[in-house]
Motif scaffolding. Sequence first.
Motif: not given
Length: 226
Positions: A35-39, A186, A188, A195, A197
């Motif tokens: 969901h385009n969120q960095s880990t 990715q 952040v 942020n 990904n």
Amino acid sequence: TKANKAYGGLSDADYKKLANLNFKNGGKAFTEVNHNQSTLVKNSWKVNRVIYSNLDSLNRTSRPNTAFLEKRNVANDSLRVRQFVEPAGWHYNRRNGTQIYNRGHLIAYSVSAGIDQSGNYDPRNQSGDQNNPKNLFTQSAFSNQKIQTIFEAKVRKALRQNKRVIYQATAIFRGNELMARGVNLQAVSTDGTLNFNVYLYNVQPGYEFNYNNGRAKVNHQIQVNE
């Protein structure tokens, strides 16, 4: 591709998932991951440096490079030199003046000023990363110049605003192929305002790649949606 648990990033399971994705002709040049969120773990930023992974047994950059960046890493473009490293799957551009291949930087030249080949910051080194084999992969000119630059610009903008950024890039290979199928980017910032990904397909409009050896052939049917 053991992700360093201390700073997160691309997991082995996600690497395999991305390696098995096939580009659909006429589809988008990139897709969002998670969901385009960095880990990446934002409070793992400790020291301004880049962790360059070693090449694998096939001479490929198949493991993540992770950069802990700050404003001083925004590079002066005029210090670029000619590239001479030949990454796995590399072929020279010989198609009627059309550029097909680039030596793609994982951690962009433009955000790596002062970083030496061992990944440490040295104020005497004003250039960005240049001919570092651990940081270059065979990338389509389209993916490198049209798509990857969009995300590198986001990182540069955050750095110029004095934010601290963790940025990770991983070339994604399927099996023993010498040319990457794509690249996971990715990032952040420690304040969370930056942020993303994403996974960029390593494709070129009008050309078809043999990922086993990196060779390209003209195929006018191949279309990529920016």
